[in-house]
Design a protein around this motif. Structure first.
Motif, PDB file in Angstrom:
ATOM      1  N   HIS A   1     -18.184  15.082   7.368  1.00  0.00           N
ATOM      2  CA  HIS A   1     -19.283  15.565   6.529  1.00  0.00           C
ATOM      3  C   HIS A   1     -19.720  14.547   5.477  1.00  0.00           C
ATOM      4  O   HIS A   1     -20.475  14.874   4.562  1.00  0.00           O
ATOM      5  CB  HIS A   1     -18.870  16.881   5.866  1.00  0.00           C
ATOM      6  CG  HIS A   1     -18.689  18.006   6.839  1.00  0.00           C
ATOM      7  ND1 HIS A   1     -17.484  18.241   7.482  1.00  0.00           N
ATOM      8  CD2 HIS A   1     -19.549  18.947   7.305  1.00  0.00           C
ATOM      9  CE1 HIS A   1     -17.606  19.286   8.278  1.00  0.00           C
ATOM     10  NE2 HIS A   1     -18.853  19.735   8.204  1.00  0.00           N
ATOM     11  N   GLY A   2     -19.240  13.304   5.616  1.00  0.00           N
ATOM     12  CA  GLY A   2     -19.676  12.237   4.726  1.00  0.00           C
ATOM     13  C   GLY A   2     -19.147  12.355   3.310  1.00  0.00           C
ATOM     14  O   GLY A   2     -19.819  11.929   2.356  1.00  0.00           O
TER      15      GLY A   2
ATOM     16  N   LYS B   1     -24.506  13.583   3.494  1.00  0.00           N
ATOM     17  CA  LYS B   1     -23.417  14.175   2.699  1.00  0.00           C
ATOM     18  C   LYS B   1     -23.603  15.682   2.687  1.00  0.00           C
ATOM     19  O   LYS B   1     -24.495  16.199   2.013  1.00  0.00           O
ATOM     20  CB  LYS B   1     -23.417  13.616   1.280  1.00  0.00           C
ATOM     21  CG  LYS B   1     -22.298  14.174   0.411  1.00  0.00           C
ATOM     22  CD  LYS B   1     -22.216  13.486  -0.938  1.00  0.00           C
ATOM     23  CE  LYS B   1     -21.627  12.102  -0.817  1.00  0.00           C
ATOM     24  NZ  LYS B   1     -21.227  11.556  -2.141  1.00  0.00           N
ATOM     25  N   GLN B   2     -22.771  16.372   3.432  1.00  0.00           N
ATOM     26  CA  GLN B   2     -22.874  17.828   3.556  1.00  0.00           C
ATOM     27  C   GLN B   2     -21.714  18.466   2.781  1.00  0.00           C
ATOM     28  O   GLN B   2     -20.676  18.799   3.340  1.00  0.00           O
ATOM     29  CB  GLN B   2     -22.851  18.234   5.024  1.00  0.00           C
ATOM     30  CG  GLN B   2     -24.034  17.706   5.813  1.00  0.00           C
ATOM     31  CD  GLN B   2     -23.949  18.110   7.272  1.00  0.00           C
ATOM     32  OE1 GLN B   2     -22.949  17.848   7.954  1.00  0.00           O
ATOM     33  NE2 GLN B   2     -24.992  18.757   7.758  1.00  0.00           N
ATOM     34  N   ILE B   3     -21.926  18.648   1.485  1.00  0.00           N
ATOM     35  CA  ILE B   3     -20.837  19.137   0.642  1.00  0.00           C
ATOM     36  C   ILE B   3     -20.587  20.620   0.906  1.00  0.00           C
ATOM     37  O   ILE B   3     -19.440  21.061   1.036  1.00  0.00           O
ATOM     38  CB  ILE B   3     -21.160  18.904  -0.848  1.00  0.00           C
ATOM     39  CG1 ILE B   3     -21.475  17.432  -1.099  1.00  0.00           C
ATOM     40  CG2 ILE B   3     -19.979  19.326  -1.711  1.00  0.00           C
ATOM     41  CD1 ILE B   3     -21.888  17.125  -2.512  1.00  0.00           C
TER      42      ILE B   3
ATOM     43  N   ALA C   1     -15.977  24.226   5.954  1.00  0.00           N
ATOM     44  CA  ALA C   1     -15.100  23.907   7.078  1.00  0.00           C
ATOM     45  C   ALA C   1     -13.661  23.717   6.623  1.00  0.00           C
ATOM     46  O   ALA C   1     -12.714  24.169   7.282  1.00  0.00           O
ATOM     47  CB  ALA C   1     -15.619  22.647   7.783  1.00  0.00           C
ATOM     48  N   ILE C   2     -13.482  23.067   5.493  1.00  0.00           N
ATOM     49  CA  ILE C   2     -12.127  22.859   4.974  1.00  0.00           C
ATOM     50  C   ILE C   2     -11.504  24.187   4.560  1.00  0.00           C
ATOM     51  O   ILE C   2     -10.318  24.441   4.830  1.00  0.00           O
ATOM     52  CB  ILE C   2     -12.164  21.864   3.800  1.00  0.00           C
ATOM     53  CG1 ILE C   2     -12.492  20.460   4.319  1.00  0.00           C
ATOM     54  CG2 ILE C   2     -10.841  21.857   3.041  1.00  0.00           C
ATOM     55  CD1 ILE C   2     -12.810  19.455   3.243  1.00  0.00           C
TER      56      ILE C   2
ATOM     57  N   ARG D   1     -23.188  19.724  -8.024  1.00  0.00           N
ATOM     58  CA  ARG D   1     -24.172  20.388  -7.162  1.00  0.00           C
ATOM     59  C   ARG D   1     -23.669  20.394  -5.721  1.00  0.00           C
ATOM     60  O   ARG D   1     -23.741  19.377  -5.014  1.00  0.00           O
ATOM     61  CB  ARG D   1     -25.525  19.691  -7.275  1.00  0.00           C
ATOM     62  CG  ARG D   1     -26.666  20.504  -6.708  1.00  0.00           C
ATOM     63  CD  ARG D   1     -27.998  19.972  -7.221  1.00  0.00           C
ATOM     64  NE  ARG D   1     -29.098  20.814  -6.781  1.00  0.00           N
ATOM     65  CZ  ARG D   1     -29.959  20.477  -5.830  1.00  0.00           C
ATOM     66  NH1 ARG D   1     -29.829  19.321  -5.207  1.00  0.00           N
ATOM     67  NH2 ARG D   1     -30.938  21.286  -5.491  1.00  0.00           N
ATOM     68  N   VAL D   2     -23.165  21.540  -5.282  1.00  0.00           N
ATOM     69  CA  VAL D   2     -22.617  21.688  -3.932  1.00  0.00           C
ATOM     70  C   VAL D   2     -23.755  22.093  -3.001  1.00  0.00           C
ATOM     71  O   VAL D   2     -24.144  23.267  -2.919  1.00  0.00           O
ATOM     72  CB  VAL D   2     -21.484  22.728  -3.909  1.00  0.00           C
ATOM     73  CG1 VAL D   2     -20.918  22.877  -2.505  1.00  0.00           C
ATOM     74  CG2 VAL D   2     -20.382  22.328  -4.876  1.00  0.00           C
ATOM     75  N   VAL D   3     -24.317  21.110  -2.320  1.00  0.00           N
ATOM     76  CA  VAL D   3     -25.428  21.321  -1.403  1.00  0.00           C
ATOM     77  C   VAL D   3     -25.226  20.410  -0.203  1.00  0.00           C
ATOM     78  O   VAL D   3     -24.397  19.506  -0.214  1.00  0.00           O
ATOM     79  CB  VAL D   3     -26.794  21.008  -2.068  1.00  0.00           C
ATOM     80  CG1 VAL D   3     -27.110  21.998  -3.173  1.00  0.00           C
ATOM     81  CG2 VAL D   3     -26.819  19.578  -2.597  1.00  0.00           C
TER      82      VAL D   3
END
Length: 569
Positions: free
Chosen positions: A424-425, A379-381, A387-388, A372-374
């Motif tokens: 981004h943790g 934690k800002q996945i 950004a990456i 789950r990319v949220v």
């Protein structure tokens, strides 16, 4: 499918006339090659849904109509239709994703997909919560970066998988390329797709629209994957058709072939069951595509088109017999299979954190709980990967375990990516338990129409309770595969896990134990239709005994079998 492979017998079996086909087969036959009334149904703004026949046809276009089951009852009380939306699944062979792709996926997720991306167990992404009026814009947005959703769902060859966690060698790169080549070959031609979503004109032609699939396509979905030993991260034995890469001095020499795997079963239908694939032999690399044509054409011509629950290839293999199916594959391929070459698997998980590749570059595998990319507290996945992607010069690889690899990082670029991960943790895999790192859950509620119980939303809480038992017994760092599926269909590949739960009702699950650590053995139903308290009460003494009595290097699933738990199931 291309039509220039002369060795493949493409004749279609006519033993099942149209009047004997099941309803889904008749629907496909009469759909005008998957056009149906999709174009006009999308224009109807009175409802958020599409007409019933088109719901099934849309699967071939890579999407499912769903609704928010959390508010279904409330909307019914208010005399409103369900809160319909669509899940859109991208075709992404081998889970290979460029930074350009990722940035577009991120853009579409924020515009139409509820600010989230779901990484699937078949190395691709899904958008949920896409409203009907936004579906075409989402598909066209994917097309901007040459992505599509063709055959991501439906009765056809689904997205082709490829090992994402081998030794990161040239062999790995070649197999990823071959998975893309095979995916492009086996998908339907889908002129309807280009007409409906891209606005292409329909062109009259005397050529067959679907030279391989015909009007009724395959009886059910068909899954293909490539594995590179010693990693079995794609769970090769769960695939309808598996290619186990055998390498040599010049790259891939050929493949061991497996057939007839599949996880799905239908609740209360005892003639359905999970099945591990059979290893039937070896082919040189030159026969990769002819072998796929031969295997798929056997299923096309002999698969069950009357009883849909029995329509998967695994049942065709069992009904006809492995030897008969193997002989028919050889006849259609125009070549005999050679004896299988030696190989060995030792895991089906991911390798987390940084590691150096054979060419001196670096990969970072990021743990993404349930894919789950949220963005959440601490934690800002979604934001972090965005950004990456803006500065990354390599690739992303999606893993079959719902994680993402930031791949092909130059040594001089590593520090910048490390800084973004920390900002981004996201640099915390070393602080995550081995149980959590080896867990998978399907989406289930509230979006999946088939879900009987929670999976993705329940997994973190359930893992926390099992982790307390593991810590008490000194097992926190011992990898144990655990998977939860919201229903018996098995999208999280639960039936090869060492511990698995499959949903039966809200808060109730079947408990399975004893699968092989690297996917080589099915687990066994241990207890049926039980809740969390009973599950934990069962697991606690078993894990305690495992901690005390296991042999050196013995995996949990192997211990379950040796200790006799499966005999008492």
């Amino acid at each position: 499918m291309s039509t220039n492979d002369k060795n493949v017998d493409r004749s279609r079996d006519v033993s099942q006339p149209l009047d004997r086909l099941g309803p889904d087969e008749t629907l496909k036959a009469e759909s005008d090659y998957l056009r149906g009334t999709i174009s006009t149904g999308l224009l109807d703004r009175i409802t958020g849904a599409v007409p019933d026949p088109d719901i099934k046809l849309l699967k071939f276009h890579g999407m499912y109509q769903q609704d928010d089951r959390d508010i279904r009852d409330e909307r019914r009380r208010q005399k409103l239709e369900p809160a319909y939306h669509f899940m859109i699944r991208v075709r992404m062979p081998g889970g290979v994703c460029t930074p350009e792709h990722w940035l577009k996926l991120d853009e579409l997720a924020r515009a139409y997909g509820g600010d989230s991306i779901r990484l699937t167990t078949r190395q691709t992404i899904q958008f949920h919560w896409v409203l009907k009026e936004n579906v075409r814009a989402a598909i066209q947005g994917l097309h901007d970066v040459l992505l599509d959703t063709i055959a991501a769902c439906g009765d056809d060859a689904r997205g082709v998988m490829s090992t994402a966690n081998p030794l990161d060698s040239a062999l790995h790169e070649e197999v990823a390329r071959l998975s893309k080549e095979l995916s492009d070959h086996v998908i339907p031609r889908m002129r309807a797709y280009h007409e409906i979503w891209y606005g292409d004109e329909r062109v009259a032609t005397s050529e067959p629209e679907e030279p391989f699939y015909g009007k009724t396509y395959l009886p059910r979905k068909f899954k293909i994957g490539f594995a590179i030993p010693p990693s079995n991260d794609i769970d090769i034995y769960t695939q309808d058709l598996g290619y186990i890469a055998i390498g040599g001095a010049d790259g891939v020499e050929g493949f061991n072939i497996t057939i007839g795997g599949g996880m799905g079963r239908t609740d209360n239908v005892p003639t359905t069951y999970p099945r591990l694939a059979d290893l039937i032999g070896y082919i040189p690399k030159s026969l990769m595509i002819p072998a796929a044509d031969a295997v798929m054409s056997v299923q096309r011509d002999y698969g069950n088109r009357v009883e849909r629950p029995r329509a998967r290839f695994k049942y065709t293999v069992d009904d006809k017999g492995v030897d008969w199916v193997k002989g028919e594959i050889e006849r259609r391929m125009g070549s005999a299979l050679e004896p299988a070459r030696p190989f060995q698997f030792d895991s089906n998980g991911d390798i987390f954190g940084w590691r150096e590749t054979a060419n001196g570059r670096f990969n970072y595998t990021l743990y993404v709980a349930s894919g789950r990319v949220v963005d959440g507290a601490g934690k800002q996945i979604l934001a972090g990967l965005r950004a990456i992607a803006r500065i990354h010069k390599g690739m992303f690889r999606l893993t079959p375990n719902q994680n993402v690899i930031i791949a092909d990082v130059a040594a001089e670029d590593r520090a910048e990516i490390e800084a973004l991960l920390a900002e981004h943790g996201l640099e915390d895999s070393n602080e995550t338990s081995a149980l959590r790192l080896n867990s998978i859950a399907c989406v289930a509620l509230p979006t999946c129409a088939l879900a009987m119980a929670e999976a993705e939303r329940y997994l973190p809480d359930f893992l926390g309770k099992v982790e307390k038992i593991l810590e008490k017994e000194g097992l926190r760092d011992d990898p144990i595969t655990i998977r939860i599926s919201g229903c018996p269909n098995g999208c999280s590949r639960p039936y090869v896990a060492e511990i698995a739960l499959t949903g039966r009702a809200p808060g109730k699950y079947n408990l399975y134990l004893g699968g092989g650590f690297h996917g080589e053995r099915l687990n066994t139903l241990y207890r049926e239709n039980i809740g969390e308290d009973a599950i934990l009460e069962i697991l606690s003494p078993i894990l305690a005994r495992y901690a005390k009595e296991r042999e050196t290097g013995e995996r949990f699933g192997d211990f379950i079998k040796r200790a006799g738990y499966l005999e008492a199931a």
